[in-house]
Structures are given as structure tokens and as C-alpha cells.
Design an enzyme around this catalytic site. Sequence first.
Site, mmCIF file in Angstrom:
data_model
loop_
_atom_site.group_PDB
_atom_site.id
_atom_site.type_symbol
_atom_site.label_atom_id
_atom_site.label_comp_id
_atom_site.label_asym_id
_atom_site.label_seq_id
_atom_site.Cartn_x
_atom_site.Cartn_y
_atom_site.Cartn_z
ATOM 1 N N ARG A 1 0.530 -1.094 -0.387
ATOM 2 C CA ARG A 1 -0.072 0.030 -0.054
ATOM 3 C C ARG A 1 0.576 1.699 0.053
ATOM 4 O O ARG A 1 1.709 1.420 1.045
ATOM 5 C CB ARG A 1 -0.704 0.051 1.537
ATOM 6 C CG ARG A 1 -2.169 -0.913 0.921
ATOM 7 C CD ARG A 1 -2.348 -1.148 2.221
ATOM 8 N NE ARG A 1 -3.675 -0.328 3.053
ATOM 9 C CZ ARG A 1 -4.379 0.668 3.574
ATOM 10 N NH1 ARG A 1 -5.047 -1.133 4.107
ATOM 11 N NH2 ARG A 1 -5.035 1.540 4.181
ATOM 12 N N ASP B 1 2.677 5.090 -0.059
ATOM 13 C CA ASP B 1 1.441 6.559 0.548
ATOM 14 C C ASP B 1 1.283 7.691 -0.542
ATOM 15 O O ASP B 1 1.492 6.978 -1.818
ATOM 16 C CB ASP B 1 2.921 6.919 1.354
ATOM 17 C CG ASP B 1 3.411 6.612 2.380
ATOM 18 O OD1 ASP B 1 2.030 5.569 2.971
ATOM 19 O OD2 ASP B 1 4.014 6.614 2.927
ATOM 20 N N ARG C 1 11.242 5.968 3.447
ATOM 21 C CA ARG C 1 10.888 7.526 3.331
ATOM 22 C C ARG C 1 11.526 7.630 4.438
ATOM 23 O O ARG C 1 12.390 8.989 4.324
ATOM 24 C CB ARG C 1 9.804 8.524 3.302
ATOM 25 C CG ARG C 1 9.568 8.341 2.019
ATOM 26 C CD ARG C 1 7.604 8.813 1.660
ATOM 27 N NE ARG C 1 7.779 10.100 2.127
ATOM 28 C CZ ARG C 1 6.370 10.477 2.661
ATOM 29 N NH1 ARG C 1 5.497 10.146 2.686
ATOM 30 N NH2 ARG C 1 6.369 11.177 3.121
#
Length: 278
Positions: free
Chosen positions: A51, A53, A209
Site C-alpha cells: 500500500r 503512500d 522515506r
Amino acid sequence: MRLRLDLAYDGTDFHGWAAQPALRTVQGELQAALATVLRAPAPVPVVCAGRTDAGVHARGQVVHTDVPADLPRAPDPDNPDDVARLARRLNGVLPADVRVRGVRVAPPGFDARFGALWRRYAYRVADDPATLDPLARRHVLAWGRPLDLAAMNAAAALLVGRHDFASFCKQREGATTIRTLLTFGWERDAAGHAVGTVVADAFCHSMVRALVGCLLAVGEGRRDPDWAAQILAGRRRDAAVAVVHAHGLTLEEVAYPPDDELAARADQTRAKRREEEL
């Protein structure tokens, strides 16, 4: 019948993968397109391998969907050409920033999420004015200081392995932050960009990230490579670690075991997640 769909998308204008009321998402667009093409009375549910972002892109997203055989336009599972044509039909109704690259009948036991062995992401950074390209601005992060890739690789090596990555994850209640980082490294591509490639069995929310944000601090000389290991050992979010912009990140590939091992892999992954979340 269960179908496997291979998907690519530009995440710039999406609020992430997961369907959300009144927001444009990749899952929402795909489910609506499937309903239109198959003439289903409601959106057709799909499950993805990872999934992503908001703002994150994909070249190698994998999805499965269970299609009732009695739908008016359901493809014939015994006709590979008919199944493959579903990709063209979907691309005819999907927006241009989502493309279905292939459709096939999934082998027995296939689960796009739990059956995956690993996911590979790449994060691209332009740290030299000579490599800045306005045409690449949607998928490459512009960075104002040169990066020392040797130092970044030294730091990345300290993070490889099975660890609790709570320091690099946005925690979700009841969800584990234990992951196995298989590889993590940086190199220059043909355009001169610094590309960080990270492979893991799975990732928790914002993990890649945050890992990149940590290593950018090392690469520009603000932190020593050992700092990455210190952050990992803290097992809690540290405000000194920046979560970098989403647009530099792309899901490149998802790997699965041989067909005869798919069911066992999915069962194993589900059991491991339940154990870790207890």
C-alpha cells in the site's frame, strides 16, 4: 476466479493506494474501472502487494482480485487471450496515470500481499545541478547539497537484517514494526542521480522515506554513518530523522515463490504477522 494484475502508476495526483471516501486513490480508480469493464453492480475489491503512500509511484505493483464467474463481462478463465484482453479494456477506462501492464489467471494459492517474498523500492535524488531535469521533477527529489554515497552505503549496511524498525515507521495500533531488510544500497544511475535501492520482506508506513531521510543526513556530512545504527537501536521515532518527500519513491518490483510454494508462503506470512502482533 482469482486474477493477477500487474500495475504501474504515477502517484503524484493520488491520495495513496488505499480507497478513501471522497478522495482520489489508485485502489478506488482500479475498483471502479473493474466494475465498469466487467459490468459489476458495485466496485470490484482488489488486494495489492504494497500500500503506497500519497505521492509514491509504482512500476511493479501487483494486485489480485476475485471475479465472480457470473458477471456479464467476466473473462473466460480457460482462454488466456480473453483474460489478457482485460488489460486493454481496463486501460480504455482508467485515467492516464494508471496503467494495467498485464492480467492473467492467478495460480492456486496466490495472494498478492501475503504471498510476496520481497518488495523492491527505489528512491531517486538529483544532488548535482547538472542532473536537474524539469521533466523528471515528479519522480526525482532535487537536493541542494552533494551526497557522499560511500558514507551512505556504510550507514545502510548497519540497517540490513531483521530488526524492529519502530524508529523509522509511523506506528499503527496493533501492527508490528519488525521487518527483514534484505538489501539497502546507493549508486549513480546513467543520469547521474543518486539512487537508493531497498529490498525487504515488507515495509511499514513511511519506513522507506524515513530510512532515506536518515541516510541523506549522513550523505551530506551532518551525521556519521554510525548514527543510523543509533537511531535503529532507539526503537522510537526521532525528530532528527526527516521523512523525505514521497515523489522520489517508486515501487519497482514484487517477487513471489514458484507456483507450487505460493499457498505455503501466504500461510507462513500470515502466521508470522499474527505472532509478531501478539
